[in-house]
Design a protein around this motif. Structure first.
Motif, mmCIF file in Angstrom:
data_model
loop_
_atom_site.group_PDB
_atom_site.id
_atom_site.type_symbol
_atom_site.label_atom_id
_atom_site.label_comp_id
_atom_site.label_asym_id
_atom_site.label_seq_id
_atom_site.Cartn_x
_atom_site.Cartn_y
_atom_site.Cartn_z
ATOM 1 N N GLY A 1 53.957 32.486 42.846
ATOM 2 C CA GLY A 1 54.806 31.323 42.195
ATOM 3 C C GLY A 1 55.443 32.570 41.199
ATOM 4 N N TYR A 2 54.635 33.074 40.784
ATOM 5 C CA TYR A 2 56.123 34.317 39.637
ATOM 6 C C TYR A 2 56.751 35.065 40.006
ATOM 7 N N ALA A 3 57.060 35.489 41.669
ATOM 8 C CA ALA A 3 57.791 36.336 41.778
ATOM 9 C C ALA A 3 59.177 36.179 42.161
ATOM 10 N N PRO A 4 59.434 34.842 41.579
ATOM 11 C CA PRO A 4 60.858 34.626 41.686
ATOM 12 C C PRO A 4 61.436 34.734 40.066
ATOM 13 N N LEU A 5 60.780 35.330 39.035
ATOM 14 C CA LEU A 5 61.369 35.800 37.778
ATOM 15 C C LEU A 5 60.616 37.038 37.304
ATOM 16 N N CYS A 6 60.425 37.882 38.561
ATOM 17 C CA CYS A 6 59.950 39.306 38.827
ATOM 18 C C CYS A 6 61.213 39.587 38.978
ATOM 19 N N PHE A 7 61.520 38.755 40.328
ATOM 20 C CA PHE A 7 62.923 39.498 40.861
ATOM 21 C C PHE A 7 64.391 39.298 39.744
ATOM 22 N N ILE A 8 64.276 37.869 38.801
ATOM 23 C CA ILE A 8 65.045 37.290 38.191
ATOM 24 C C ILE A 8 65.551 38.612 36.864
ATOM 25 N N THR A 9 64.645 39.208 36.499
ATOM 26 C CA THR A 9 63.644 40.216 35.613
ATOM 27 C C THR A 9 64.627 41.224 35.855
ATOM 28 N N LEU A 10 64.302 41.874 37.087
ATOM 29 C CA LEU A 10 64.645 43.088 38.104
ATOM 30 C C LEU A 10 66.180 43.311 38.144
ATOM 31 N N GLY A 11 66.724 41.962 38.666
ATOM 32 C CA GLY A 11 68.844 41.567 38.440
ATOM 33 C C GLY A 11 69.391 42.136 37.300
ATOM 34 N N ILE A 12 68.796 41.128 36.236
ATOM 35 C CA ILE A 12 69.033 42.014 35.189
ATOM 36 C C ILE A 12 69.157 43.061 33.685
ATOM 37 N N VAL A 13 67.923 43.694 34.066
ATOM 38 C CA VAL A 13 67.731 44.813 34.138
ATOM 39 C C VAL A 13 68.713 46.257 34.457
ATOM 40 N N LEU A 14 68.717 45.703 35.768
ATOM 41 C CA LEU A 14 68.908 46.664 36.599
ATOM 42 C C LEU A 14 70.172 46.477 37.112
ATOM 43 N N TRP A 15 71.370 45.354 36.732
ATOM 44 C CA TRP A 15 72.506 45.008 36.493
ATOM 45 C C TRP A 15 73.321 46.290 37.047
ATOM 46 N N ARG A 16 73.987 47.361 36.317
ATOM 47 C CA ARG A 16 74.077 48.484 36.396
ATOM 48 C C ARG A 16 73.872 48.655 37.976
ATOM 49 N N VAL A 17 72.790 49.222 38.733
ATOM 50 C CA VAL A 17 72.169 49.855 39.919
ATOM 51 C C VAL A 17 72.448 49.058 40.932
ATOM 52 N N THR A 18 72.446 47.114 41.103
ATOM 53 C CA THR A 18 72.739 46.379 41.663
ATOM 54 C C THR A 18 73.733 45.221 41.900
ATOM 55 N N ALA A 19 74.627 44.844 40.766
ATOM 56 C CA ALA A 19 75.797 44.483 40.489
ATOM 57 C C ALA A 19 76.604 45.510 41.804
ATOM 58 N N PRO A 20 76.865 46.856 42.130
ATOM 59 C CA PRO A 20 78.051 47.656 43.679
ATOM 60 C C PRO A 20 77.550 46.814 44.505
ATOM 61 N N PHE A 21 75.927 46.559 44.696
ATOM 62 C CA PHE A 21 76.221 46.188 46.336
ATOM 63 C C PHE A 21 75.913 45.013 46.674
ATOM 64 N N ALA A 22 76.561 43.952 45.207
ATOM 65 C CA ALA A 22 76.569 42.828 45.742
ATOM 66 C C ALA A 22 77.264 41.946 46.736
ATOM 67 N N VAL A 23 78.243 43.523 47.165
ATOM 68 C CA VAL A 23 78.979 42.849 48.983
ATOM 69 C C VAL A 23 78.015 42.852 50.158
ATOM 70 N N ILE A 24 76.556 42.701 49.900
ATOM 71 C CA ILE A 24 76.114 42.299 50.798
ATOM 72 C C ILE A 24 75.614 40.620 50.466
ATOM 73 N N LEU A 25 75.478 40.091 49.645
ATOM 74 C CA LEU A 25 75.424 38.844 49.767
ATOM 75 C C LEU A 25 76.201 37.636 50.240
ATOM 76 N N PRO A 26 77.016 37.952 50.545
ATOM 77 C CA PRO A 26 77.012 36.710 51.852
ATOM 78 C C PRO A 26 76.280 36.785 53.004
ATOM 79 N N TRP A 27 75.994 38.364 53.631
ATOM 80 C CA TRP A 27 74.886 38.335 55.018
ATOM 81 C C TRP A 27 73.692 37.933 54.425
ATOM 82 N N ILE A 28 73.657 38.279 53.248
ATOM 83 C CA ILE A 28 72.085 37.716 52.730
ATOM 84 C C ILE A 28 72.176 35.806 53.186
#
Length: 304
Positions: free
Chosen positions: A11-38
């Motif tokens: 039940g807490y998994a979404p909060l963990c992934f949200i935190t990772l997305g916010i904290v590591l945004w400089r790393v994850t943002a360039p890979f957002a091109v895969i979002l449409p496929w997900i």
């Protein structure tokens, strides 16, 4: 002996992934091109085990949709008296289709999965028809001609929504010809949704930091209407379910749990920068609500 309750931790998994997305945004943002496929994969697996008759629109779906959009439209016209951009940000939170994971989350909380999935299909179909015409009218900041912009939105929605649904039903048909029936893929859909949160939040934070800082007051207001839209849709689900006569969990999840990835992508691609923070805020707020409801369900199931 200490034992880890993995069912509760889920039940807490979404909060963990949200935190990772916010904290590591400089790393994850360039890979957002895969979002449409997900997003497309989530929709494919969500629809794969659903026959056409199970997700066909019912009168109760249409009643909920009319109430849903009527509320969003009314709030839009009220808020537009102050600021049309903030009003558009709020309305996009209502126009966003029900999440492809809404059926899976409804199933996890023992609700009416068929109703939630049917509403998901209905609202995705609605955005396929409305978005190409409505978005250019809501946002007059685009430099592209109306029909050019409408065509680009239609192609994007067709690739992300219509194509995976068509492929899913084609695969289902071919499997039935061989005497096989595809099983549910709720766990896979759930983890695809969680992984999408990292890239969605990364892209949202990058987008706001680069383009949304021109007017701090409007930026905060855009985030604020994301919370308002989220709170209204989740909390109005139970009373509306009793009024319409549908199962409570399914109605709540169908109204509140949104395919924010698709909507944020549309806002970033085709609308003014100040529209997107409302959707970005909705992403975070909806997962706080989801975590709360999941843990409430787990506590109740443990007691029983």
């Amino acid at each position: 002996m200490f034992r880890v309750d993995w069912h509760r931790l889920k039940g807490y998994a979404p909060l963990c992934f949200i935190t990772l997305g916010i904290v590591l945004w400089r790393v994850t943002a360039p890979f957002a091109v895969i979002l449409p496929w997900i997003i497309s994969a989530m929709l494919f697996f969500a629809v794969l085990n659903m026959p056409l008759r199970a997700v066909a629109p019912r009168p109760k779906h249409l009643v909920l949709l009319a109430l849903h959009l009527g509320l969003g439209g009314g709030l839009y016209f009220l808020l537009a008296l102050w600021n049309p951009l903030i009003a558009t940000s709020l309305f996009m939170c209502f126009l966003a289709p029900a999440a492809t994971a809404a059926g899976a989350m409804t199933s996890l909380m023992e609700g009416d999965t068929g109703f939630a999935t049917g509403y998901t299909i209905l609202t995705h179909g609605l955005i396929c028809f409305l978005a190409p015409f409505l978005l250019p009218l809501l946002d007059d900041h685009s430099q592209l001609p109306f029909w050019t912009l409408s065509g680009q939105i239609a192609l994007l929605v067709a690739r992300m929504v219509i194509l995976p649904i068509t492929l899913a039903w084609l695969v289902r048909y071919l499997m039935k010809r061989r005497g096989r029936t595809p099983g549910p893929h709720r766990t896979l859909t759930y983890w695809l949704w969680l992984s999408s949160l990292i890239f969605i939040l990364g892209k949202a934070v990058a987008f706001v930091s680069e383009e949304g800082g021109g007017n701090p007051l409007l930026l905060v207001a855009s985030f604020g209407v994301g919370f308002l839209a989220c709170a209204l849709q989740f909390t109005l689900g139970p009373p509306l379910s009793r009024w319409i006569g549908v199962e409570e969990v399914a109605c709540r999840q169908a109204m509140g749990q949104k395919n924010t990835a698709l909507t944020l992508w549309l806002c970033i691609s085709f609308m003014h920068p100040l529209v997107a923070p409302g959707i970005a805020g909705y992403i975070a707020w909806q997962n706080f609500f989801l975590t709360y409801y999941m843990n409430r369900y787990l506590r109740q199931s443990t007691r029983s």
